[in-house]
Design a protein around this motif. Structure first.
Motif, PDB file in Angstrom:
ATOM      1  N   GLU A   1       7.595  -7.466   9.106  1.00 42.66           N
ATOM      2  CA  GLU A   1       7.408  -7.143   7.684  1.00 42.66           C
ATOM      3  C   GLU A   1       7.355  -5.641   7.440  1.00 42.66           C
ATOM      4  O   GLU A   1       7.004  -5.198   6.357  1.00 42.66           O
ATOM      5  CB  GLU A   1       6.101  -7.773   7.163  1.00 42.66           C
ATOM      6  CG  GLU A   1       6.049  -9.292   7.304  1.00 42.66           C
ATOM      7  CD  GLU A   1       7.094  -9.988   6.453  1.00 42.66           C
ATOM      8  OE1 GLU A   1       7.082  -9.781   5.234  1.00 42.66           O
ATOM      9  OE2 GLU A   1       7.948 -10.705   7.017  1.00 42.66           O
TER      10      GLU A   1
ATOM     11  N   THR B   1       8.914  -2.467   6.574  1.00 43.97           N
ATOM     12  CA  THR B   1      10.134  -1.898   5.999  1.00 43.97           C
ATOM     13  C   THR B   1      10.594  -0.682   6.786  1.00 43.97           C
ATOM     14  O   THR B   1      11.775  -0.523   7.058  1.00 43.97           O
ATOM     15  CB  THR B   1       9.896  -1.415   4.554  1.00 43.97           C
ATOM     16  OG1 THR B   1       9.121  -2.373   3.889  1.00 43.97           O
ATOM     17  CG2 THR B   1      11.197  -1.209   3.841  1.00 43.97           C
TER      18      THR B   1
ATOM     19  N   GLN C   1      15.296  -4.611   2.955  1.00 45.94           N
ATOM     20  CA  GLN C   1      15.333  -4.835   1.524  1.00 45.94           C
ATOM     21  C   GLN C   1      14.600  -6.109   1.130  1.00 45.94           C
ATOM     22  O   GLN C   1      14.023  -6.192   0.054  1.00 45.94           O
ATOM     23  CB  GLN C   1      16.793  -4.889   1.068  1.00 45.94           C
ATOM     24  CG  GLN C   1      16.974  -4.506  -0.380  1.00 45.94           C
ATOM     25  CD  GLN C   1      17.754  -5.552  -1.134  1.00 45.94           C
ATOM     26  OE1 GLN C   1      18.347  -6.428  -0.516  1.00 45.94           O
ATOM     27  NE2 GLN C   1      17.745  -5.473  -2.436  1.00 45.94           N
TER      28      GLN C   1
ATOM     29  N   VAL D   1      11.925  -7.123   2.501  1.00 45.01           N
ATOM     30  CA  VAL D   1      10.506  -6.790   2.490  1.00 45.01           C
ATOM     31  C   VAL D   1      10.174  -5.893   1.308  1.00 45.01           C
ATOM     32  O   VAL D   1       9.158  -6.067   0.644  1.00 45.01           O
ATOM     33  CB  VAL D   1      10.101  -6.097   3.812  1.00 45.01           C
ATOM     34  CG1 VAL D   1       8.607  -5.871   3.843  1.00 45.01           C
ATOM     35  CG2 VAL D   1      10.548  -6.925   5.004  1.00 45.01           C
ATOM     36  N   ASP D   2      11.043  -4.935   1.046  1.00 48.29           N
ATOM     37  CA  ASP D   2      10.759  -3.962  -0.004  1.00 48.29           C
ATOM     38  C   ASP D   2      12.019  -3.783  -0.855  1.00 48.29           C
ATOM     39  O   ASP D   2      12.831  -2.892  -0.630  1.00 48.29           O
ATOM     40  CB  ASP D   2      10.359  -2.633   0.660  1.00 48.29           C
ATOM     41  CG  ASP D   2      10.040  -1.569  -0.374  1.00 48.29           C
ATOM     42  OD1 ASP D   2      10.067  -1.890  -1.587  1.00 48.29           O
ATOM     43  OD2 ASP D   2       9.765  -0.424   0.020  1.00 48.29           O
TER      44      ASP D   2
ATOM     45  N   ASN E   1      13.211  -0.197  -2.354  1.00 45.35           N
ATOM     46  CA  ASN E   1      13.243   1.031  -1.565  1.00 45.35           C
ATOM     47  C   ASN E   1      14.563   1.770  -1.762  1.00 45.35           C
ATOM     48  O   ASN E   1      15.640   1.274  -1.425  1.00 45.35           O
ATOM     49  CB  ASN E   1      13.032   0.672  -0.094  1.00 45.35           C
ATOM     50  CG  ASN E   1      12.871   1.898   0.777  1.00 45.35           C
ATOM     51  OD1 ASN E   1      13.686   2.813   0.723  1.00 45.35           O
ATOM     52  ND2 ASN E   1      11.795   1.929   1.535  1.00 45.35           N
TER      53      ASN E   1
ATOM     54  N   ASN F   1      16.059   0.976  -9.793  1.00 43.93           N
ATOM     55  CA  ASN F   1      14.745   1.111  -9.190  1.00 43.93           C
ATOM     56  C   ASN F   1      14.239   2.544  -9.154  1.00 43.93           C
ATOM     57  O   ASN F   1      13.139   2.806  -8.691  1.00 43.93           O
ATOM     58  CB  ASN F   1      14.761   0.548  -7.765  1.00 43.93           C
ATOM     59  CG  ASN F   1      14.766  -0.963  -7.785  1.00 43.93           C
ATOM     60  OD1 ASN F   1      13.774  -1.600  -8.121  1.00 43.93           O
ATOM     61  ND2 ASN F   1      15.915  -1.544  -7.470  1.00 43.93           N
TER      62      ASN F   1
END
Lengths: 122, 756
Positions: free
Chosen positions: B517, B519, B546, B548-549, B552, B582
C-alpha cells in the motif's frame, strides 16, 4: 492532431521526417522500391488506412500509390509496429499470418526493420 | 541427477528415512521418467530414428511406491545426463581415495565431454543424452508369460551380479523379438547402469560385463550405430543443432550451473534438511492436491477444445503441404517448416494436442499426458522451464509455472484455430506463386525455412510479454536478495540515488512486497523502471501506485509519459488530463464532464491556459511537451521542454525528454547534445544511453549506436527493446559475426568489440 489513433501513424510520421535526412537518402539509394502499407487498427483488412513508403522518390504519405507498388503489405497496427521496430521479423510475421504480401517477393525481402527510424523514449 | 540422488537416497548421497512415501521422490521420478517424451523431438529433423513406443510404455510404468529401494531400483535409477556419467567416472577414478575429497572434486564445474561418435554439437548432444537416457529408464512392464518377463528377470540377474560382485556370464535366451528401439534402449541403459553398479571396478571390467549382457540379448554393442543413422543427414543435423543453439542460448551453461547450484545446496545443509523443509512448507499432500486441482482445470479445458476447428486446420494444412512440396529446393524440402506443415496435415501434431483427455485415470498418467503435450507442442518449454526452475526457490514456483504452461496450451490452441481461419488455400497459392515465380533473392527458401525454427520460441516470448506486462501486471524478479531487508525502501532510495537502477529495482520490489500500500515504493519503482528503459514495467508499477493514491501528480505524469512512449495515445491523454484535474492550482480549469470524451485540442487549450496562469511552473510546460509529442508536433514540444529546462536546468529526465523529441523529429545532432547533458547529470541513466544509440542508428552511424546500446545493456541486461535495436544495428553495420553474441546475450564479447 489527426483523429486516428494508429500507433503506426506515429512511426510513419517519424519516417516522413527521417527520409529527408542523409540517412534517409542513403535508404532510397540502397533500396529504391515503393511499398504500400495497408494498416488496420485491430483486425487485418478491416478499416484499413493506406500509406505509401516511397523509397524511390523518398516520400512517405497517406493514400494509395498511383501506379503499381513493388510490394503491398497488410498489417494490423500492433504487428506493423512490431515488425518496424524489430520485435518480430518479417518472415515470422508472414508465417504467423500477421502480414500479407502482394507483389514481388524480392522486393518484399528488402522490407526490414532497418528502413524505419526507431522511436526515442521520453 | 542431483535431485534424484538427493531424494532417492542413492549411495552417493544417502538420505535415511526417505521412504517411498516421500512425495519429492515421486515427483523426481515423474519428472525424470517422463522426460522420455522428448524422444519425439528427434523425429523432427526427419531422421528415421526408431522411437520406442514411449507413450504406451509410460502408462504401464511401475507404481511410484516401487521406486526407492525396491527391486526396480537398479533400473529406475538412471543418471539423466552426461554429467552424471562424468560424475561416475570421477567417482571411479578416486574410488580409493577419501570420499569427501571425491565429492568436492566432482562438484567442481566440469567441462562436459563431447559425446563420442555423434556428429552433433555439445549443447544439444547433452540434452539429447538426457532424453535418451531417461527414455531408457523406462521400467520394463512385467507382463505375464511374455518375452518381457524373460528379459526382465535376465536384466535383474545382471543387476544382481553387480551387487554380489560375481562376474556376469552370458546365457542362452529364447528369441525375444526385440525391436531396434528396444535394443537401443537396453544398450544405452546397460552401459550407464554398469558404470553405476560397478563403480568400484575397472573400465575393462565394465565393458566385459556389458558386452556379456548385450551378447546374450543379441544386441550389437557398437555405439556408433546410432551415429551412423544420424550421419546420413548431416545437413539436417546442422540445421537442427543451429536452431537449437539459437533457441536456447543458455543451454550450454545449464548443466554446470545446475551442478554448482547443487553443490551450494549441499554445502549449506545436509540433504535431509532440504527434504524436510520442503515437506514443512508444502506438506506431504499439499502439492499433490494442488496438482489435482490443476488437473481438473486441465480436463475442463480439454473438453472445450474445438475439435472441428482442428480438423479444419488439418484439412487446410494438407493443401498447404501439397503446395510446398512442389518446391524442389532440397534444403527447403528438408526444412523444419515443411516437416511441421506435413506433420500437421497428417494430423500428428493436432492429434498430439488432443491427447488432453478427460483425466479419468490416475493423476500421474494425466501428468504424463500433460508433459507429452507440452513436449510435442513446445520442445523448448522443457528446457526453459528447467532454466527457470533452477533460479527459483521452491516447488511452489514450479506449481505456478505448471499453471502458466497450461495457459500456454490455450494459446497453442488459439493458434491452431487462427491458423485454420487464414484461408490457407489463398495463402498456399500465394506462397507457391511467389516461390516459383520470383525467386531472385538468394537463399530465400533458407531464410523462410530457418525462421520457422524461431517460431515456437517467439511464441513463448511474446506470450509471456503479452500475459504480464502489457496487461499492467507487475512482473517480479526471481530470487530477490532484498526480501527480508529491514528497510528496503530506504535501501532502494539510496541505490536509486547512486544510479544503480537494476539493483534499486530489486530493493523496491522488496519494499512493495512488504508494503503493497506504499505509494512511494511503487512510484519510485516505476520511475526506476522508466529510467532503466522499461516502460511496460514502469506502467505496471505506476498503476499500482495510482490505485493506492489516485491523485498523485508525479504518478499521473509518469503514466502519461510512459503511455506516450508506448504510443498509446488515449491512455496517455487520460492520465495527463487527470494530472490537470488533480492539480491544486489548475484543477479548477478542468471541467469534469470533459473526462468522458477527451479531445486532444481541448486538453492542449486547458494546459495553455494553465501555462499562462503560472508561467514559472516547469511542470505545466513538461506536460505540454508530452502532449505535443502525442500529436507529433515536435517543434512545439521542443519549445515547451526548452522553456521547462530554463526553469529546471538540472532535471536530467527533462534533458532526455528534449533529446528524445529532437530525435523523433530527426534532429539527431541536437538530440545527442541533450542526451549528453542528461548523462552528465546522471551517468547511469540507461534510457539516455539507449536513446543515444537510437539517435546514432537513425543517423546511419551504426558502429556508434552499437557502442551505446551495449553500454545501456551492460547496466540493464533486461532491456528487451534495446536488444532488438542492437540486433538491427549489428545487421546494418554488417557485423554478422556478432549475431551469435547478440543472440546469446553475451555482453562480454560485445563490449570487447565495441568499447565506449
Amino acid at each position: 492532431m489527426p483523429d486516428s489513433s494508429l500507433k503506426s501513424e506515429a512511426l510513419l510520421e517519424q519516417m516522413k521526417l527521417h527520409i529527408a535526412t542523409n540517412a534517409g537518402k542513403e535508404l532510397t539509394k540502397k533500396i529504391g522500391l515503393v511499398y504500400q502499407l495497408n494498416i488496420a487498427p485491430k483486425k487485418m483488412g478491416i478499416d484499413e488506412k493506406v500509406f505509401v513508403v516511397d523509397l524511390k522518390e523518398g516520400k512517405v504519405y497517406e493514400g494509395s500509390y498511383k501506379g503499381k507498388p513493388d510490394a503491398t503489405f497488410s498489417f494490423a497496427d500492433d504487428d506493423f509496429l512490431a515488425v518496424a521496430t524489430g520485435k518480430m521479423n518479417p518472415q515470422m510475421a508472414f508465417i504467423r499470418g500477421k502480414m500479407k504480401i502482394k507483389g514481388s517477393m524480392s522486393a518484399a525481402q528488402k522490407f526490414t526493420p532497418d528502413i524505419f527510424p526507431k522511436p526515442s523514449k521520453l | 541427477m542431483a535431485m534424484r540422488d538427493l531424494v532417492t537416497g542413492e549411495p552417493s548421497c544417502a538420505v535415511p528415512g526417505t521412504s517411498s512415501s516421500n512425495p519429492l521422490a515421486a515427483l523426481t521420478n515423474k519428472i525424470l521418467g517422463s522426460s522420455n517424451k522428448a524422444q519425439e523431438l528427434k523425429g523432427l529433423p526427419g531422421t528415421s530414428v526408431t522411437v520406442p513406443d514411449a507413450s504406451s510404455d509410460f502408462r504401464t510404468e511401475a507404481p511410484l511406491s516401487t521406486i526407492p529401494g525396491s527391486e526396480h531400483e537398479g533400473q529406475q535409477y538412471q543418471p539423466p545426463d552426461v554429467q552424471n556419467s562424468e560424475f561416475l567416472r570421477q567417482v571411479h577414478s578416486v574410488a580409493h581415495g577419501d570420499p569427501a575429497g571425491a565429492w568436492g572434486e566432482i562438484h567442481q564445474p566440469t567441462i562436459l565431454p563431447h559425446a563420442p561418435g555423434r556428429g552433433i554439437a555439445p549443447p544439444y548432444a547433452e540434452f539429447e543424452q538426457i532424453y535418451d537416457q531417461s527414455a531408457s529408464s523406462l521400467p520394463q512392464p512385467t507382463l505375464d508369460g511374455s518375452p518381457q518377463r524373460v528379459l526382465s528377470s535376465f536384466l535383474h540377474s545382471f543387476v544382481d551380479s553387480g551387487r554380489s560382485g560375481v562376474p556376469f556370464h552370458p546365457a542362452a535366451l529364447p528369441m525375444l523379438g526385440l525391436s531396434e528401439g528396444d535394443k537401443q534402449c537396453i544398450r544405452d541403459r546397460s552401459c550407464i547402469m554398469a558404470r553405476h553398479i560397478f563403480a568400484d571396478k575397472s573400465e575393462e571390467y565394465i565393458n566385459t560385463q556389458v558386452n556379456a549382457l548385450l551378447h546374450s540379448l543379441d544386441i550389437d554393442s557398437d555405439h556408433r550405430v546410432r551415429g551412423h543413422i544420424r550421419g546420413a543427414y548431416p545437413e539436417l543435423e546442422e540445421y537442427w543443432t543451429e536452431s537449437q543453439g539459437a533457441m536456447n542460448p543458455r543451454m550450454p551453461h545449464l548443466a554446470s550451473k545446475w551442478a554448482s547450484e547443487f553443490s551450494q545446496q549441499t554445502e549449506q545443509s545436509d540433504p535431509e534438511a532440504w527434504v524436510n523443509s520442503f515437506e514443512q512448507i508444502h506438506g506431504a499432500n499439499g502439492w499433490a492436491s494442488e496438482f489435482e486441482q490443476e488437473q481438473t482445470q486441465m480436463t475442463l479445458f480439454g473438453q472445450t477444445g474445438d475439435y472441428m476447428s482442428k480438423m479444419l486446420a488439418m484439412e487446410q494444412t494438407h493443401m498447404l503441404a501439397h503446395t510446398l512440396a512442389q518446391n524442389t529446393d532440397p534444403k527447403f524440402q528438408n526444412s523444419k517448416f515443411l516437416q511441421f506443415v506435413s506433420k500437421m496435415s497428417r494430423g500428428e501434431l493436432i492429434v498430439d494436442e488432443n491427447q488432453i483427455k478427460p483425466a479419468t485415470g490416475s493423476v500421474s498418467s494425466g501428468w504424463a499426458d500433460e508433459f507429452q503435450t507440452q513436449h510435442s507442442a513446445n520442445p523448448n518449454s522443457w528446457a526453459d522451464q528447467f532454466d527457470r526452475e533452477e533460479l527459483s526457490n521452491g516447488a511452489n514456483k514450479w506449481a505456478n509455472e505448471f499453471a502458466s504452461e497450461r495457459i500456454l496450451q490455450k494459446v497453442e490452441d488459439q493458434w491452431v484455430s487462427e491458423f485454420s481461419n487464414l484461408h490457407i488455400q489463398d495463402w498456399a497459392d500465394e506462397f507457391g506463386q511467389q516461390f516459383n515465380g520470383d525467386v531472385s533473392g538468394e537463399g530465400l527458401a533458407d531464410d523462410w525455412a530457418d525462421s520457422y525454427g524461431n517460431f515456437l520460441n517467439e511464441q513463448l516470448v511474446s506470450f509471456r510479454k503479452q500475459s504480464d506486462s502489457s496487461r499492467g501486471v507487475y512482473e517480479f524478479s526471481d530470487l530477490n536478495p532484498y526480501v527480508g531487508h529491514p528497510n528496503p525502501l530506504k535501501e532502494g532510495q539510496e541505490l536509486f540515488r547512486k544510479g544503480l537502477l537494476s539493483e534499486a529495482v530489486l530493493a523496491l520490489e522488496a519494499e512493495v512486497l512488504k508494503n503493497p500500500e506504499n505509494t512511494e515504493g511503487w512510484r519510485l519503482l516505476g520511475i526506476t523502471h522508466a529510467e532503466n528503459d522499461d516502460d511496460q514495467q514502469a506502467i505496471a508499477s505506476m498503476m499500482r501506485a495510482q490505485e493506492v493514491d489516485p491523485g498523485n501528480l508525479e504518478v499521473l505524469l509518469a503514466l502519461g509519459v510512459s503511455h506516450t512512449n508506448e504510443l498509446e495515445r488515449e491512455e496517455a491523454l487520460k492520465y495527463l488530463y487527470r494530472w490537470l484535474q488533480n492539480h491544486p492550482k489548475y484543477g479548477s480549469l478542468a471541467p469534469p464532464e470533459l473526462a468522458d470524451s477527451l479531445y486532444y485540442g481541448d486538453i492542449v487549450r486547458l494546459f495553455n491556459e494553465a501555462a499562462q496562469l503560472a508561467p514559472e511552473d516547469a511542470d505545466v510546460h513538461i506536460v505540454l511537451g508530452v502532449l505535443h509529442n502525442l500529436s507529433r508536433e515536435y517543434d512545439k514540444a521542443i519549445i515547451a521542454f526548452e522553456t521547462a529546462l530554463k526553469l529546471k536546468p538540472r532535471d536530467y529526465s527533462l534533458w532526455n525528454k528534449l533529446g528524445a523529441t529532437q530525435a523523433n523529429s530527426s534532429l539527431g545532432a541536437d538530440a545527442l547534445y541533450a542526451y549528453q547533458q542528461a548523462l552528465d547529470l546522471k551517468p547511469n541513466y540507461v534510457r539516455a544511453w539507449a536513446n543515444m544509440g537510437i539517435s546514432y542508428s537513425n543517423q546511419g552511424m551504426y558502429g556508434e549506436s552499437i557502442q551505446y546500446y551495449v553500454r545501456a545493456l551492460s547496466m540493464n541486461p533486461k532491456a528487451e527493446t534495446v536488444w532488438q535495436y542492437l540486433r538491427t544495428s549489428i545487421e546494418l553495420a554488417s557485423r554478422h559475426d556478432l549475431f551469435a553474441a547478440c543472440d546469446s546475450r553475451n555482453l562480454d564479447i560485445l563490449q570487447k568489440e565495441f568499447p565506449l
